[in-house]
Design a protein around this motif. Structure first.
Motif, mmCIF file in Angstrom:
data_model
loop_
_atom_site.group_PDB
_atom_site.id
_atom_site.type_symbol
_atom_site.label_atom_id
_atom_site.label_comp_id
_atom_site.label_asym_id
_atom_site.label_seq_id
_atom_site.Cartn_x
_atom_site.Cartn_y
_atom_site.Cartn_z
ATOM 1 N N THR A 364 40.085 39.551 48.002
ATOM 2 C CA THR A 364 40.016 38.740 46.777
ATOM 3 C C THR A 364 38.613 38.762 46.177
ATOM 4 O O THR A 364 38.426 38.443 45.016
ATOM 5 N N ILE A 393 32.320 39.223 32.715
ATOM 6 C CA ILE A 393 33.735 39.502 32.991
ATOM 7 C C ILE A 393 33.936 41.013 32.845
ATOM 8 O O ILE A 393 33.633 41.580 31.798
ATOM 9 N N THR A 403 42.339 45.341 37.428
ATOM 10 C CA THR A 403 42.311 43.877 37.467
ATOM 11 C C THR A 403 41.001 43.373 36.890
ATOM 12 O O THR A 403 39.988 44.076 36.921
ATOM 13 N N CYS A 405 37.711 40.802 36.758
ATOM 14 C CA CYS A 405 36.891 40.184 37.795
ATOM 15 C C CYS A 405 35.675 39.524 37.161
ATOM 16 O O CYS A 405 35.318 39.815 36.016
ATOM 17 N N LYS A 406 35.067 38.629 37.910
ATOM 18 C CA LYS A 406 33.879 37.922 37.439
ATOM 19 C C LYS A 406 32.722 38.282 38.365
ATOM 20 O O LYS A 406 32.885 38.314 39.583
ATOM 21 N N LEU A 420 40.508 38.660 39.916
ATOM 22 C CA LEU A 420 41.565 37.781 39.387
ATOM 23 C C LEU A 420 42.842 37.919 40.212
ATOM 24 O O LEU A 420 43.540 36.947 40.457
ATOM 25 N N THR A 421 43.155 39.160 40.606
ATOM 26 C CA THR A 421 44.341 39.367 41.448
ATOM 27 C C THR A 421 43.916 40.084 42.727
ATOM 28 O O THR A 421 43.057 40.975 42.671
#
Length: 453
Positions: A364, A393, A403, A405-406, A420-421
């Motif tokens: 994750t 982002i 996907t 992401c941060k 995010l996923t």
């Protein structure tokens, strides 16, 4: 309409006598039914990628309704083709090379006038037809994850390079794809001096890139001119990829769908189909399989929960050819017992399929070692790529997964990303990074995974 009589001429596959240690990408009873080399078609929008695939394979990849034939397209087009060479030593090259559809018998007759000898099957290739439009860059990167080689299309009636030509070259450079053949298409639309002038432009453009030294073949995909030369170069210039047949199977899913027609009775329902490319190992009909990350749900405390999907392989297909076992390379449709609603409309894309308990972990958050491009590609205003900052982002492409992401930490060329996923991947895997620029996601660099949670 394909005749049913040609089917017995494909070599049979028998699981009872299968010895995985003896397989290679050119084993006759493998390439009789299945493609073992993946070739991507890349380049700017409307430069003739799909037309070239049709000229070589006889299959039009732009089609929406033929999912019922177990063919997997829509977003990434794909088609398989067999490449043959005439066994008559006096048959002149390049005319002695021919490509035909994937379900052609293994020893057709040579069609050169006055020859009539049998032809020998040399390669069975799968084309991954990538979209050239800048908005679909993420789709192109998903396709690049399975490529062994690429055909770069450059239209003869436009100046070189066009924006997505350079963006796609950067993408295959990230994927370390060294085997490239450049096709100078649409030469039927221009005069000879213009073709020679553009040839110089192409040589200048590929200087210093991964495509430097690649052969440049003038073709007309519409007229099927020089397609036999392309077939010869695919055989001679694209080396047989090294494949791992003995490891536990590992397949990345590029498409997935529900093959049931609306209004089917309960007893007629079939399980979902996952389409993709096997990276290593051999899948067999009857195998128990696991799909990760599986079903992703949110728990009451806000944490994400991943439940792997367990199932069994009911059938294997490579285009119209039914298989008993499937090896790495080519694109395969895997018929399973998975609830079809989980597979509908590409819901399994980005998942990984393999033996139960043998797949990589699900992450994750990732720690990455990244490298940024100097300038933005694919946009007219060649602006510089801004450095990564905390709270940026981004979109990451890992295998066939895209996907958001941060960025939570940045220190020189190291960064920490919260996804995010959840993603099923492993340390050392290469990933592509994109950032939103002028409403579209643009490739800004790449990274390798150093660790994760």
């Amino acid at each position: 309409m394909t005749s049913t009589k040609a089917k017995p001429n494909l070599l049979p596959q028998d699981l009872s006598t299968l010895n995985v240690n003896e397989l290679n990408p050119l084993t006759p009873h493998v390439i009789s039914r299945q493609a073992t080399i993946n070739i991507g078609t890349i380049g700017h929008v409307a430069h003739g990628k799909s037309t070239v695939v049709k000229a070589i394979s006889g299959v039009l990849t732009v089609r929406f309704t033929s999912e019922f034939k177990r063919n997997i397209t829509i977003k990434l087009g794909y088609a398989n083709a067999k490449i043959f060479k005439c066994e008559n030593p006096n048959c002149q090259r390049p005319g002695c090379y021919r490509s035909m559809r994937s379900n052609t018998e293994d020893e057709p007759n040579c069609e050169v006038p006055g020859c009539g000898h049998k032809m020998k099957l040399l390669r069975h290739v799968s084309f991954v037809d990538c979209p050239g439009h800048d908005v679909l860059m993420a789709t192109m990167l998903n396709g690049a994850a399975v490529m062994d080689a690429a055909l770069l299309l450059i239209a003869g009636n436009e100046s070189c390079p066009q924006p997505q030509t350079s963006e796609h070259i950067a993408a295959i450079e990230i994927m370390n794809l060294k085997n490239i053949i450049i096709l100078q298409n649409k030469i039927d639309l221009i005069k000879e001096p213009a073709a020679k002038e553009q040839h110089k432009q192409i040589l200048k453009f590929i200087q210093g890139t991964i495509a430097e030294g690649a052969p440049i073949i003038p073709i007309s995909a519409q007229m099927k001119y020089n397609i036999d030369v392309v077939c010869e170069y695919i055989v001679k210039k694209i080396p047989i990829p090294l494949r791992d047949f003995t490891s536990d199977p590992h397949m990345i899913v590029i498409r997935s769908f529900d093959v049931n027609k609306p209004g089917s009775k309960v007893e007629e329902l079939k399980g979902g189909v996952a389409g993709g490319s096997i990276l290593k190992g051999v899948l067999k009909v009857g195998d128990e399989i696991e799909v990760r990350p599986g079903v992703i749900s949110k728990e009451s405390d806000g944490k994400l929960k991943c439940t792997p999907i367990f199932s069994k392989i009911i059938s294997l297909f490579a285009e119209e050819n039914e298989l008993q076992f499937a090896v790495p390379g080519g694109l395969i449709g895997v018929g399973t017992k998975i609830d079809p609603t989980l597979c509908r409309a590409d819901r399994l894309v980005g998942q990984v399929l393999g033996s139960v308990g043998k797949l990589p972990s699900v992450f994750t958050s990732l720690e990455i070692n990244f490298f940024l491009l100097r300038r933005l590609l694919g946009v007219k205003s060649q602006s510089k790529v801004r450095k990564l900052q905390k709270d940026d982002i981004l979109m990451v492409n890992i295998g066939s997964t895209s996907t958001g992401c941060k960025v939570t930490h940045v220190k020189s060329d190291l960064a920490k990303l919260t996804l995010l996923t959840p993603v099923c991947t492993q340390v050392g895997e290469k990933i592509a990074l994109s950032r939103r620029v002028e409403k579209n996601w643009r490739l800004i660099g790449w990274a390798s995974i150093t660790s994760g949670v």
